[in-house]
Design a protein around this motif. Structure first.
Motif, PDB file in Angstrom:
ATOM      1  N   ASP A   1       6.383   1.686  -9.091  1.00 40.19           N
ATOM      2  CA  ASP A   1       7.486   1.979  -8.153  1.00 40.19           C
ATOM      3  C   ASP A   1       7.504   3.462  -7.805  1.00 40.19           C
ATOM      4  OD1 ASP A   1       8.282  -0.590  -8.095  1.00 40.19           O
ATOM      5  OD2 ASP A   1      10.018  -0.350  -9.423  1.00 40.19           O
ATOM      6  N   LEU A   2       7.386   4.270  -8.853  1.00 43.36           N
ATOM      7  CA  LEU A   2       7.420   5.721  -8.649  1.00 43.36           C
ATOM      8  C   LEU A   2       6.264   6.169  -7.758  1.00 43.36           C
ATOM      9  CD1 LEU A   2       8.132   8.614 -10.709  1.00 43.36           C
ATOM     10  CD2 LEU A   2       5.694   8.233 -10.582  1.00 43.36           C
TER      11      LEU A   2
ATOM     12  N   ALA B   1      -2.088  -1.299  -2.953  1.00 43.05           N
ATOM     13  CA  ALA B   1      -2.393  -1.860  -1.628  1.00 43.05           C
ATOM     14  C   ALA B   1      -1.480  -3.030  -1.320  1.00 43.05           C
ATOM     15  CB  ALA B   1      -3.855  -2.281  -1.579  1.00 43.05           C
ATOM     16  N   GLN B   2      -1.294  -3.873  -2.323  1.00 42.56           N
ATOM     17  CA  GLN B   2      -0.432  -5.042  -2.135  1.00 42.56           C
ATOM     18  C   GLN B   2       1.003  -4.604  -1.833  1.00 42.56           C
ATOM     19  OE1 GLN B   2      -1.210  -7.777  -5.202  1.00 42.56           O
ATOM     20  NE2 GLN B   2      -0.431  -9.520  -4.033  1.00 42.56           N
ATOM     21  N   ARG B   3       1.474  -3.618  -2.602  1.00 34.86           N
ATOM     22  CA  ARG B   3       2.854  -3.161  -2.404  1.00 34.86           C
ATOM     23  C   ARG B   3       3.032  -2.463  -1.048  1.00 34.86           C
ATOM     24  NH1 ARG B   3       6.038  -1.974  -6.891  1.00 34.86           N
ATOM     25  NH2 ARG B   3       7.501  -1.167  -5.338  1.00 34.86           N
ATOM     26  N   LEU B   4       2.092  -1.589  -0.710  1.00 38.01           N
ATOM     27  CA  LEU B   4       2.256  -0.804   0.524  1.00 38.01           C
ATOM     28  C   LEU B   4       2.054  -1.657   1.772  1.00 38.01           C
ATOM     29  CD1 LEU B   4       0.588   2.514  -0.653  1.00 38.01           C
ATOM     30  CD2 LEU B   4       2.952   2.247   0.070  1.00 38.01           C
ATOM     31  N   ALA B   5       1.279  -2.741   1.606  1.00 40.40           N
ATOM     32  CA  ALA B   5       1.081  -3.611   2.770  1.00 40.40           C
ATOM     33  C   ALA B   5       2.386  -4.298   3.174  1.00 40.40           C
ATOM     34  CB  ALA B   5       0.009  -4.654   2.461  1.00 40.40           C
ATOM     35  N   ASP B   6       3.347  -4.333   2.252  1.00 38.56           N
ATOM     36  CA  ASP B   6       4.659  -4.914   2.592  1.00 38.56           C
ATOM     37  C   ASP B   6       5.448  -4.023   3.546  1.00 38.56           C
ATOM     38  OD1 ASP B   6       4.125  -7.023   0.986  1.00 38.56           O
ATOM     39  OD2 ASP B   6       5.245  -6.261  -0.756  1.00 38.56           O
ATOM     40  N   ILE B   7       5.058  -2.752   3.609  1.00 39.33           N
ATOM     41  CA  ILE B   7       5.788  -1.833   4.508  1.00 39.33           C
ATOM     42  C   ILE B   7       5.183  -1.977   5.895  1.00 39.33           C
ATOM     43  CG2 ILE B   7       6.375   0.578   4.973  1.00 39.33           C
ATOM     44  CD1 ILE B   7       6.068   1.125   1.988  1.00 39.33           C
ATOM     45  N   THR B   8       5.955  -2.550   6.769  1.00 38.74           N
ATOM     46  CA  THR B   8       5.437  -2.802   8.119  1.00 38.74           C
ATOM     47  C   THR B   8       6.273  -2.047   9.145  1.00 38.74           C
ATOM     48  OG1 THR B   8       6.808  -4.762   8.203  1.00 38.74           O
ATOM     49  CG2 THR B   8       4.494  -5.077   7.577  1.00 38.74           C
ATOM     50  N   PRO B   9       5.674  -1.732  10.291  1.00 37.29           N
ATOM     51  CA  PRO B   9       6.409  -1.009  11.333  1.00 37.29           C
ATOM     52  C   PRO B   9       7.610  -1.808  11.830  1.00 37.29           C
ATOM     53  CG  PRO B   9       4.061  -0.986  11.770  1.00 37.29           C
ATOM     54  CD  PRO B   9       4.272  -1.960  10.655  1.00 37.29           C
ATOM     55  N   LYS B  10       8.696  -1.081  12.058  1.00 36.82           N
ATOM     56  CA  LYS B  10       9.905  -1.709  12.612  1.00 36.82           C
ATOM     57  C   LYS B  10      10.445  -0.802  13.712  1.00 36.82           C
ATOM     58  CE  LYS B  10      11.462  -4.211   8.484  1.00 36.82           C
ATOM     59  NZ  LYS B  10      10.259  -4.033   7.664  1.00 36.82           N
ATOM     60  N   PRO B  11      11.286  -1.345  14.584  1.00 41.55           N
ATOM     61  CA  PRO B  11      11.879  -0.493  15.622  1.00 41.55           C
ATOM     62  C   PRO B  11      12.602   0.702  15.001  1.00 41.55           C
ATOM     63  CG  PRO B  11      12.327  -2.808  16.053  1.00 41.55           C
ATOM     64  CD  PRO B  11      11.704  -2.747  14.704  1.00 41.55           C
ATOM     65  N   LEU B  12      12.633   1.798  15.746  1.00 39.41           N
ATOM     66  CA  LEU B  12      13.165   3.053  15.196  1.00 39.41           C
ATOM     67  C   LEU B  12      14.638   2.949  14.813  1.00 39.41           C
ATOM     68  CD1 LEU B  12      11.457   5.660  17.569  1.00 39.41           C
ATOM     69  CD2 LEU B  12      10.677   4.782  15.364  1.00 39.41           C
ATOM     70  N   ASP B  13      15.370   2.029  15.459  1.00 40.97           N
ATOM     71  CA  ASP B  13      16.797   1.918  15.134  1.00 40.97           C
ATOM     72  C   ASP B  13      17.065   0.834  14.087  1.00 40.97           C
ATOM     73  OD1 ASP B  13      16.174  -0.211  16.709  1.00 40.97           O
ATOM     74  OD2 ASP B  13      17.809   0.075  18.158  1.00 40.97           O
ATOM     75  N   ASP B  14      16.024   0.250  13.531  1.00 42.40           N
ATOM     76  CA  ASP B  14      16.200  -0.748  12.470  1.00 42.40           C
ATOM     77  C   ASP B  14      16.580  -0.021  11.174  1.00 42.40           C
ATOM     78  OD1 ASP B  14      15.733  -2.516  10.283  1.00 42.40           O
ATOM     79  OD2 ASP B  14      14.443  -3.756  11.572  1.00 42.40           O
TER      80      ASP B  14
ATOM     81  N   SER C   1      -0.376   1.573   9.875  1.00 45.92           N
ATOM     82  CA  SER C   1       0.051   0.855   8.666  1.00 45.92           C
ATOM     83  C   SER C   1      -0.409   1.616   7.425  1.00 45.92           C
ATOM     84  CB  SER C   1      -0.575  -0.533   8.633  1.00 45.92           C
ATOM     85  OG  SER C   1       0.002  -1.315   9.630  1.00 45.92           O
ATOM     86  N   PRO C   2       0.395   1.564   6.366  1.00 45.02           N
ATOM     87  CA  PRO C   2       0.010   2.241   5.127  1.00 45.02           C
ATOM     88  C   PRO C   2      -1.403   1.836   4.703  1.00 45.02           C
ATOM     89  CG  PRO C   2       2.248   1.446   4.948  1.00 45.02           C
ATOM     90  CD  PRO C   2       1.704   0.897   6.238  1.00 45.02           C
ATOM     91  N   SER C   3      -2.107   2.793   4.161  1.00 40.46           N
ATOM     92  CA  SER C   3      -3.497   2.532   3.780  1.00 40.46           C
ATOM     93  C   SER C   3      -3.776   3.078   2.392  1.00 40.46           C
ATOM     94  CB  SER C   3      -4.454   3.182   4.781  1.00 40.46           C
ATOM     95  OG  SER C   3      -4.296   2.576   6.039  1.00 40.46           O
ATOM     96  N   VAL C   4      -4.416   2.242   1.575  1.00 39.47           N
ATOM     97  CA  VAL C   4      -4.814   2.650   0.221  1.00 39.47           C
ATOM     98  C   VAL C   4      -6.342   2.583   0.151  1.00 39.47           C
ATOM     99  CG1 VAL C   4      -4.710   2.101  -2.232  1.00 39.47           C
ATOM    100  CG2 VAL C   4      -2.687   1.768  -0.782  1.00 39.47           C
ATOM    101  N   ILE C   5      -6.924   3.702  -0.202  1.00 37.64           N
ATOM    102  CA  ILE C   5      -8.384   3.777  -0.282  1.00 37.64           C
ATOM    103  C   ILE C   5      -8.779   3.886  -1.752  1.00 37.64           C
ATOM    104  CG2 ILE C   5     -10.441   5.036   0.480  1.00 37.64           C
ATOM    105  CD1 ILE C   5      -8.744   3.971   2.831  1.00 37.64           C
ATOM    106  N   TRP C   6      -9.595   2.998  -2.198  1.00 33.95           N
ATOM    107  CA  TRP C   6     -10.143   3.094  -3.559  1.00 33.95           C
ATOM    108  C   TRP C   6     -11.433   3.924  -3.466  1.00 33.95           C
ATOM    109  CZ3 TRP C   6     -10.598   3.699  -8.360  1.00 33.95           C
ATOM    110  CH2 TRP C   6     -11.760   3.364  -9.074  1.00 33.95           C
ATOM    111  N   CYS C   7     -11.401   5.084  -4.115  1.00 34.05           N
ATOM    112  CA  CYS C   7     -12.571   5.962  -4.087  1.00 34.05           C
ATOM    113  C   CYS C   7     -13.293   5.862  -5.429  1.00 34.05           C
ATOM    114  CB  CYS C   7     -12.151   7.411  -3.831  1.00 34.05           C
ATOM    115  SG  CYS C   7     -11.620   7.690  -2.143  1.00 34.05           S
ATOM    116  N   ALA C   8     -14.330   5.039  -5.452  1.00 30.83           N
ATOM    117  CA  ALA C   8     -15.129   4.949  -6.672  1.00 30.83           C
ATOM    118  C   ALA C   8     -15.864   6.269  -6.905  1.00 30.83           C
ATOM    119  CB  ALA C   8     -16.124   3.800  -6.544  1.00 30.83           C
TER     120      ALA C   8
END
Lengths: 362, 474
Positions: B274-275, B308-321, B374-381
């Motif tokens: 969460d943090l 990635a799973q958590r951040l993919a839940d954050i989706t664009p919404k109208p600015l006044d939402d 959209s939020p993006s998580v990159i795994w850098c091996a």
């Protein structure tokens, strides 16, 4: 009012006739085997018509297409010297150089003629004859340096000069060397201050907008005896014009001008509070013509008040440059009594280039 | 049409050179903004000493009272905006409309500014480490029976400001009670906040001479940075690079903030998810204090998958939402450019975009007439991968796995590091690292600010220097 409009219409028609006659004369000169420049004589061989026969007025210059930028970048520069002037001493002047190899233009007496004409527009009370000048602007291979000196001499004065290399200024900006730029500016301004303090008879100044600001931060130019300022060299907007008149040099005659190596010198419409400091330039017709054209279709002239790309035609016996598309844009302005032909308002770099080219930095 | 004027010693000035700021959704101009020419700024700076005197004439306690009053005015009142009045709601809609920040986040940022104004005494206490502030009035005093004096380093503080998030303006607010007038150059898309703060302070009784507000171009900004004795500069890497070596300019560039989970805590990584998510995505992921890197000693891939799973839940919404969490881009081409850059760099082996499989569609999203990433998580091996240590103006994070003893050598300059560890040796090493500007030890979000701690340099130390003082009476 109707009489005024009628008078202006008549003047505009006369000016147009003069222009057309001048076009015929200049085309005759440049395409004649006896007097023409090698470039144009060679160019004529690629045409299926003789320009001397087909070009009877300004509009007919369309037959020659558009003068190409790269023709002036690189040599041989003598291809531009008309045979009719083969025995004359030749100057070569360069454009800014902010976009690669600078363009070069030959000159014999054109710069003197342009500045003699400009001199006629300067009021004697603000640009007193016999008084000396300070030229604080780009020097080196630019025509301004010699032209302003000639202007001073033409008016009976002596011109004091300061070196300024605008290409170095451009590089400092491109490299993000702000402190070095500031040091260089101070170096230039210090020299100007020394000259102004040491020579009492300097009453007239040529400088660029930014150097005028920098100089005015160090000295009160009215108190230093400056009565007239001829300002140009880079683009200038209405806000600067207002700031100059209201705050930088109140009470001093301020003459914005637009000059370039390829055209000569365009004068500004005399100051009228009703213009709200808009800067409206008129080219030195018939020696040069500015048309504002649709950037997407240069064959189409824009309406009055509309924005268009600057298309410049230079028509002197020394230099012929038909329908050259400049990298500037402006709004088309109506003719006025003093200059009964089209003018340009709010001249500035083409919008599409504004982020890629460094200009107006000195 | 709303006009945002230049403020010259607090007085409105309408320029003949106007620029437009438009609503990013409709493209309609929201306001015209007067642009200052370089020389106008230079001319006004000649009055800096006189302007400073107007603040010197007030005591610090009077100025603190003004800040407190301004806090409420900023948050709750209609304030002048040239010849009209701007309500708090107007302000929120305008900031959101021209910057793409959701209105809900604008409101939160507004709250941050109010808090700093309201708690200015505590802020100064933190910046001065408990200095008796009356010393600022008298010029000198005594602490622990030793004479103490501070000398101002400048007559004016310049600030070349960003457009990304209004909360950032809280950084320059202490200049006013520190008796230093301001010369503000607002971001081109966000002239609203600094203007409203100035109006709130003036309305609360601050001398108008303390405010210069100059929307301007590149040369005007350079003039501010060159001529103000001290300046703050906000911007991306190329903007701030020329000024890095100038000690009079405090740089607020890319943050590259990070969450580090050390060996002793890594087996419990799920507890810190969460943090980590809030560090990455809060405030739209736009701030330099948002985490753009998660550096771990093991479980890297697992952590990246979970983020990635958590951040993919954050989706664009109208600015006044009211539930909108991410900001739109003012220029869609910038969003496309960033996305293209990421895709190009993903062609270099050693990195994978793990969010791609969790989201519907592409990274670039059109929603309610706006363009988002959209939020993006990159795994850098590969910790040397070009995406391993970078940041963008949206919730973007790279997860990198390296042995603990290599982390501090690899992270590079990091504005905020949240180090989840109780390992005393590692903490000692973190405390000694010059790469870490702000350090949170333990599970503290990177964007959690303690206002009694300095942020990106100490403004008091920047504006004042202790002077040696000896006094002999008689």
């Amino acid at each position: 009012m109707d009489n005024l409009n009628q008078s202006l219409s008549e003047k505009a028609a006369e000016a147009r006739d003069r222009l057309d006659a001048h076009v015929r004369e200049v085309v005759q000169w440049h395409f004649s085997p006896e007097t023409g420049a090698p470039f144009w004589l060679e160019f004529a061989e690629t045409l299926d018509f003789d320009p001397r026969e087909k070009i009877g007025n300004y509009d007919d210059l369309k037959l020659l297409g558009h003068f190409q930028d790269e023709w002036l970048r690189g040599g041989p520069v003598r291809q531009w010297v008309p045979k009719g002037y083969a025995d004359r001493p030749v100057y070569v002047f360069e454009t800014g150089g902010s976009t690669g190899v600078p363009k070069t233009r030959i000159s014999i007496r054109d710069f003197q003629i342009d500045y003699e004409m400009f001199s006629e527009t300067l009021p004697d009370e603000n640009f007193p004859r016999g008084s000396d000048w300070l030229m604080l602007g780009p020097s080196g291979p630019r025509r301004l340096r010699l032209a302003v000196e000639y202007l001073a001499q033409h008016r009976g004065g002596i011109c004091f000069l300061v070196d300024l290399d605008p290409r170095w200024v451009n590089k400092l900006i491109q490299y993000g060397k702000h402190q070095e730029l500031d040091l260089y500016k101070n170096h230039v301004i210090d020299q100007a201050l020394n000259i102004l303090r040491a020579h009492d008879n300097i009453r007239c100044l040529f400088t660029t907008p930014k150097l005028l600001e920098a100089l005015s931060e160090k000295i009160s130019l009215p108190k230093a005896g400056i009565k007239g300022i001829f300002c140009g060299g880079t683009e200038m907007d209405a806000q600067f014009h207002r700031f100059a008149r209201e705050e930088l040099v109140p009470g001093v005659e301020f003459m914005p001008t637009y000059g370039n190596t390829l055209m000569g010198l365009a004068c500004c419409k005399p100051f009228d509070p009703a213009d709200n400091y808009a800067i409206i330039y008129y080219p030195p017709q018939p020696r040069a013509v500015i048309e504002l054209v649709n950037p997407d279709n240069p064959e189409e002239t824009v309406d009055y008040g509309e924005t268009g790309r600057v298309m410049l035609t230079t028509l002197t016996h020394e230099f012929f440059m038909p329908r050259f598309l400049e990298r500037d844009e402006a709004e088309r302005a109506q003719p006025i009594e003093q200059y009964p032909w089209d003018g340009v308002q709010n001249l500035r770099l083409l919008s599409e280039l504004q982020e890629s080219v460094v200009v107006g930095v000195y | 049409m709303i006009h945002i004027p230049i403020l010259r010693t607090g007085l409105s000035y309408r320029s003949l050179n106007l620029s437009h700021v438009s609503h990013i959704q409709t493209g309609e101009p929201l306001a015209v903004v007067s642009q200052a020419n370089r020389g106008l700024i230079a001319k006004d700076l000649y009055q800096a000493k006189e302007n400073k005197q107007t603040l010197e004439d007030l005591s610090v306690s009077e100025l603190l009272a003004i800040c407190k009053k301004a806090a409420n005015l900023f948050m709750e009142s209609e304030l002048p905006l040239d010849d009209t009045l701007q309500s708090p709601d107007d302000y929120i809609q305008q900031v959101s409309g021209t910057t793409g920040l959701p209105q809900s986040l604008c409101l939160k940022n507004m709250g941050k500014i109010r808090l700093v104004l309201d708690e200015m005494e505590a802020v100064l206490d933190g910046l001065t480490r408990g200095l008796d502030l009356s010393i600022m009035d008298s010029g000198w005093g005594a602490q622990n029976e030793r004479p103490l004096s501070y000398v101002p380093q400048t007559d004016t503080l310049g600030a070349v400001l960003p457009s990304n998030s209004p909360g950032v303006h809280s950084l320059w607010l202490p200049a006013i009670p520190l008796k230093t007038p301001l010369v503000l150059k607002p971001g081109s898309e966000e002239p609203w906040t600094s203007f409203r703060i100035a109006q709130a302070l003036i309305e609360a009784g601050c001398p108008p001479e303390a405010f210069g507000f100059y929307p301007t171009d590149y040369s005007g900004a350079a003039e501010i940075l060159l001529q103000c004795g001290r300046s703050l500069l906000f911007g991306g890497g190329s903007t701030v690079a020329p000024w890095q070596a100038n000690p009079n300019v405090q740089i607020h560039g890319p943050g590259r903030s990070k969450v580090i989970i050390a060996d002793d805590k890594i087996s419990r990584w799920e507890e810190y998810l969460d943090l980590t998510v809030s560090s990455i995505a809060e405030n739209g992921g736009r701030s330099c204090i948002n985490a753009s890197g998660v550096w771990v000693t093991s479980h890297g891939r697992e952590i990246a998958e979970a983020l990635a799973q958590r951040l993919a839940d954050i989706t664009p919404k109208p600015l006044d939402d009211p539930d909108a969490e991410i900001a739109a881009f003012t220029n869609p081409k910038v969003a496309e450019g960033i996305s293209g850059l990421i895709d190009n760099q993903l062609k270099v082996p050693g990195a994978t975009d793990l969010t791609a499989k969790h989201r519907d569609g592409e990274r670039v999203v059109e929603e309610a007439g706006c363009t988002f990433l959209s939020p993006s998580v990159i795994w850098c091996a590969d910790p040397e991968h070009p995406l391993a240590n970078t940041e963008f103006l949206f919730p973007f994070v790279s997860v990198v796995e390296v042995p603990q003893d290599e982390i501090l050598d690899r992270i590079g300059p990091s504005l905020v590091v949240t180090a989840i560890t109780e390992d005393e040796t590692f903490i000692h090493n973190l405390l000694g690292s010059p790469e870490v500007e702000r350090l949170n030890i333990g599970p503290i979000s990177t964007n959690q600010i303690s206002w009694d701690q300095p942020h990106e340099g100490n403004l008091f130390d920047f504006l004042y220097q202790q002077r040696a003082l000896q006094v002999s009476r008689g």
